[in-house]
Design an enzyme around this catalytic site. Sequence first.
Site, short mmCIF file in Angstrom:
data_model
loop_
_atom_site.label_atom_id
_atom_site.label_comp_id
_atom_site.label_asym_id
_atom_site.label_seq_id
_atom_site.Cartn_x
_atom_site.Cartn_y
_atom_site.Cartn_z
N ASP A 74 6.28 4.52 12.92
CA ASP A 74 7.69 4.26 12.61
C ASP A 74 7.96 4.66 11.17
OD1 ASP A 74 6.09 2.04 11.79
OD2 ASP A 74 7.88 0.80 11.58
N GLU A 140 5.89 -1.27 11.48
CA GLU A 140 5.32 -1.57 10.18
C GLU A 140 6.41 -1.64 9.13
OE1 GLU A 140 3.30 -1.27 6.32
OE2 GLU A 140 4.83 0.07 7.10
ZN LIG Z 1 3.56 3.01 5.55
#
Ligand SMILES: [Zn+2]
Length: 393
Positions: A74, A140
């Site tokens: 991501d 994340e």
């Molecule tokens: Zn990162």
Amino acid sequence: MPADPIILARDLLRCRSVTPAEGGALSLVEKVLSGAGFAVHRIVFSEPGADDVENLYARIGTSPPHLVLAGHTDVVPAGDEARWQHGPFAGDIAEGALFGRGAVDMKGAIACKLAAVLDHLAANGGTPNGSISFLVTGDEEGIAVNGTIKLLKWAAARGETFDHCILGEPTNPKQLGDMVKIGRRGSLNGTLVVAGTSGHVAYPALADNPVRRIVAIMSAVMAQPLDAGSDHFDPSNLEFTSVDVGNKTVNVIPSEARARFNIRFNDHHTQGSLKALVEARVRAAAKGGYFRIDWDPSNADVFLTKPGPFVELVSGAITDATGHKPELSTSGGTSDARFIKDYCPVVEFGLVNETMHKIDERVATADLVALAAIYRRILDRYFPANGASSSIA
Ligand SMILES: [Zn+2]
């Protein structure tokens, strides 16, 4: 023909995987890994009030040692796309660099890990002398509740055990080989609340102004260092980030004042010992006046992967490839390593972090080739050929 980290990175950058969107990025990783013989699992995690997020776990090999390559596909939003020299999801290569959101944080490193593993397997009859896993999350950059933390639990429930992990976050300030992260400071947020007695500004004796007291408490707390640093960490630091009274009236002494703060702390402390220390200092400075500290929950504990054979193997491979001896650092913000450290020793090494999260995020194509070569060296040393047993686990 060796696997090409530039093409892999370019194809990953063309996936619009802004958290929590998968955007085709994990599908691409899945395709590459299943083609190389990995058993690939795609897992969606949910949490009330948060978006569902896709994750990937893939393993090849059944025997130890077991090395996990961790990361995320991501990315943060591109911001104003018109301000980019090259479209943030176009995957353009120009002036020796690959442009795009995630180029360094951290699709580039995922591509390098894929290329290194493909080449290592090709040179070793298709299977590692041990086990290699990819642990890749799509959560994340967001609130990180449906990502690595749950993926590790999921893997542990399946009976997976890991010996070591390399997380591919961008760690180098200026050039490849500058820095390996072997730990991270912890992070804790709190709000100091000081109460007084409101009243008319013209009659201060009839009031008790909490602004005076919060200022005194804050300066006392700021004047005392939390520690002097440790072998591998800078001194812990408490930083006030906001002071609020919320008083819109000019002639009223308020009844309450608040100050928000963040502490980045080293391995002299745990969350519990740090809270006790700060509360004791505030109590002393408050001189009997009312105060309280509201602590935010934190899952960012301090950790350190002690220098030893694994850290030496990684930093040695970097030195041999780049000619630089990387600094073993614990600087910077937190990362998913804070979750991984509960399962196995983890170090972080990736690309140069100068352009991460910025407009025109980009990576030198030469760095992609060089990072893939470094990961390849690490794999070759971690899994020696010819049936020699690994010295690492
Ligand atoms: Zn990162």
